[in-house]
Design an enzyme around this catalytic site. Structure first.
Site, mmCIF file in Angstrom:
data_model
loop_
_atom_site.group_PDB
_atom_site.id
_atom_site.type_symbol
_atom_site.label_atom_id
_atom_site.label_comp_id
_atom_site.label_asym_id
_atom_site.label_seq_id
_atom_site.Cartn_x
_atom_site.Cartn_y
_atom_site.Cartn_z
ATOM 1 N N GLY A 1 0.812 -1.215 0.000
ATOM 2 C CA GLY A 1 0.000 0.000 0.000
ATOM 3 C C GLY A 1 0.842 1.260 0.000
ATOM 4 N N GLY B 1 2.611 3.830 1.438
ATOM 5 C CA GLY B 1 3.140 4.095 2.764
ATOM 6 C C GLY B 1 3.589 5.517 2.985
ATOM 7 N N ARG B 2 3.695 6.296 1.902
ATOM 8 C CA ARG B 2 4.106 7.702 2.053
ATOM 9 C C ARG B 2 3.575 8.578 0.923
ATOM 10 N NH1 ARG B 2 10.422 7.177 0.298
ATOM 11 N NH2 ARG B 2 10.075 5.647 -1.345
ATOM 12 N N LYS C 1 3.894 12.323 -3.339
ATOM 13 C CA LYS C 1 4.805 11.363 -2.709
ATOM 14 C C LYS C 1 5.609 12.066 -1.621
ATOM 15 C CE LYS C 1 8.043 7.706 -4.067
ATOM 16 N NZ LYS C 1 8.681 7.046 -5.238
ATOM 17 N N GLY D 1 6.789 7.952 6.492
ATOM 18 C CA GLY D 1 5.914 8.508 5.470
ATOM 19 C C GLY D 1 6.533 9.613 4.634
ATOM 20 N N ASP E 1 4.460 -4.666 -7.426
ATOM 21 C CA ASP E 1 3.798 -3.454 -6.931
ATOM 22 C C ASP E 1 4.352 -2.197 -7.594
ATOM 23 O OD1 ASP E 1 5.988 -4.438 -5.077
ATOM 24 O OD2 ASP E 1 5.843 -2.371 -4.395
ATOM 25 N N ASN E 2 5.430 -2.333 -8.357
ATOM 26 C CA ASN E 2 5.988 -1.204 -9.100
ATOM 27 C C ASN E 2 5.671 -1.282 -10.589
ATOM 28 O OD1 ASN E 2 7.135 -0.248 -6.735
ATOM 29 N ND2 ASN E 2 9.097 -1.250 -7.093
ATOM 30 N N ASP F 1 7.162 4.284 -10.396
ATOM 31 C CA ASP F 1 7.828 4.092 -9.106
ATOM 32 C C ASP F 1 9.351 4.012 -9.250
ATOM 33 O OD1 ASP F 1 5.921 4.384 -7.231
ATOM 34 O OD2 ASP F 1 5.828 2.300 -6.616
#
Length: 487
Positions: free
Chosen positions: A90, A92-93, A113, A126, A252-253, A262
């Site tokens: 997820g 995270g930041r 971001k 974060g 996830d990227n 990402d």
């Protein structure tokens, strides 16, 4: 063009509900300052250029102010990281602030971001640091300028807020723009957590919003997956042709749109090295330059697994089987163009592979070789480049084959060939040492070098007066830099 307060929001992803993302407000950073902005990226939002000069601009993209129509959300997803499944990742930041609907009828995600902690921060603070934010900004914009599909970067805002990584650094925020932030791992999350209704909802969202033309096909989800395969084949071909190493090709990227996404410890090749590893945490070389092709196919297989409720396994396997031949066709076409060739011949694959082998053995600068090959008529350029190679006999053999191959073209003059080559062979790329020089100045509060480097990289194929220093081989300290994932 619009003012900041005139942007039109249509937050389609937020409307999917709390199963897909969590409502989170940005945590502001102190004493925000605009480091750099991309006018071409901001134009996607219909923002007038002068808006970036307003204090309100830095206040918004440092978390201090927010549009009333924005709905900041932290998206949930999972993913395979270095081949192992991580069930809950997820944002995270980062926060999806909302989706802007522009005058061209396009939706663009505004993703901030470094916006602070979320339920997915996993003990992190974060935050994003200034150096990684600058790197992402520059990478996004140079890839776009090179014609490589990528998320865009609207701006970087620095601060006085301290954060700790290996040492104390300053927090920053980067505005990322993309038409979707759905990842392979977004679908994987709902598949592996056995949430079929949510998986179907997300798949329908992707199909309807981003692949609407596939709805007309007899099997819409299969048509969508095939197009995802095709887009990734073309994307990876462009990475390989231009020497881009992503560094962290976790699922996830991987964007559902087939764009570069990402940015972490990425790098462009300096000397050609097919085994180059840009991520110093990648001890086994899983994401080395030469492995990007098989890893992309592996990642597509991971996505396919998440789509098995909608598509037969046999159909998915057949679609995945399209990846390699599509990649090879795109790659060979790109390399043919980089060599100034326009007509396909059966010996082209061997011509390219022999050249890369010679470059590998001699440590030839990958970008400058192709640029210099188009600087002069072929015979003169080859004589000039000959001194860069250790295996002179091998290079002479290749040069003879290349000139014979040019003779088969019968397509225009030498000058026309050189013009074609300069249109596809950049003079400027984002070398890690150039980024590091700009970052070092920015960390002292001087943003002039970041802005100058950005301007140079916006037109990488065009020689720019006084900018020859950006088109040189790197110094010894700047070669083969491995970058940390710490950001």
């Amino acid at each position: 063009m619009k003012a900041l307060d005139e942007l039109i929001f249509d937050n389609r992803f937020a409307r999917l509900g709390d199963a897909f993302s969590t409502s989170v407000l940005p945590e502001p950073i102190d004493a925000p300052q605009l480091v750099v902005a991309s006018q071409s990226a901001l134009a996607l939002l219909d923002l007038a250029p002068e808006q970036a000069d307003l204090p309100l601009f830095a206040e918004i993209f440092s978390g201090h102010k927010l549009w009333s129509e924005a709905e900041p959300r932290a998206m949930v997803y999972s993913g395979h990281q270095f081949g192992s499944y991580n069930p809950r990742l997820g944002d995270g930041r980062g926060l999806l602030l909302g989706e802007v609907y522009n005058d061209a009828g396009e939706h663009w995600d505004l993703h901030l971001k470094g916006a602070g902690r979320t339920p997915y921060s996993r003990m992190g603070d974060g935050r994003a640091v200034l150096r990684s934010s600058i790197r992402e900004f520059l990478a996004s914009e140079v890839l776009h300028a090179l014609g490589i599909p990528s998320s865009r970067a609207g701006c970087v805002v620095s601060s006085s807020t301290p954060v700790w990584r290996e040492t104390q650094e300053h927090a920053a925020m980067v505005l990322r723009l993309a038409q979707s932030h759905v990842r392979f791992g977004s679908l994987e999350y709902f598949f592996y957590t056995k949430q079929p209704e949510q998986l179907k909802t997300l798949a329908e969202h992707v199909l309807t919003m981003h692949y609407p033309h596939c709805q007309e096909q007899p099997e819409p989800y299969l048509a969508m997956f095939r197009e995802i395969v095709e887009r990734n084949a073309e994307l990876i071909a462009k990475w390989q042709a231009y020497g881009f190493c992503h560094g962290v090709m976790n699922t996830d990227n991987m964007s559902i749109l087939g764009i570069t996404f990402d940015f972490g410890p990425f790098a462009f090749l300096d000397d050609f090295d097919e085994h180059f590893i840009c991520n110093h945490s990648d001890h086994e070389g899983r994401y080395s330059f030469s492995n990007q092709v098989p890893i992309a196919q592996w990642n597509l297989s991971a996505l396919a697994q998440a789509l098995t409720p909608f598509i037969s396994v046999d159909a998915l396997r057949e679609a995945i089987g399209l990846f390699l031949p599509l990649y090879q066709a795109h790659y060979l076409d790109l390399m043919r163009r980089r060599l100034g060739l326009t007509v396909a011949h059966e010996q082209d694959e061997q011509l390219v592979s022999q050249l890369l082998k010679l470059m590998q053995n001699s440590g030839v600068d990958y970008t400058l070789f192709f640029r210099r090959l188009g600087d002069q008529p072929a015979a003169e350029a080859l004589r000039t480049l000959r001194d860069d190679f250790v295996d002179i006999k091998g290079f002479d053999g290749w040069a003879q084959a290349y000139q014979a191959r040019i003779a088969l073209e019968n397509n225009g003059t030498e000058q026309e060939r050189q013009t074609r080559m300069h249109a596809v062979n950049p003079l400027y790329i984002l070398r890690n040492y150039l980024a590091q020089n700009a970052i070092a100045a920015a960390e002292k509060g001087d943003y002039a070098e970041v802005r100058r480097l950005h301007q140079v990289l916006c037109t990488p194929f065009t020689e720019q007066p006084g900018m020859q220093g950006y088109a040189q081989r790197p110094p010894d300290w700047g070669k083969h830099l491995e970058i940390s994932c710490s950001s």
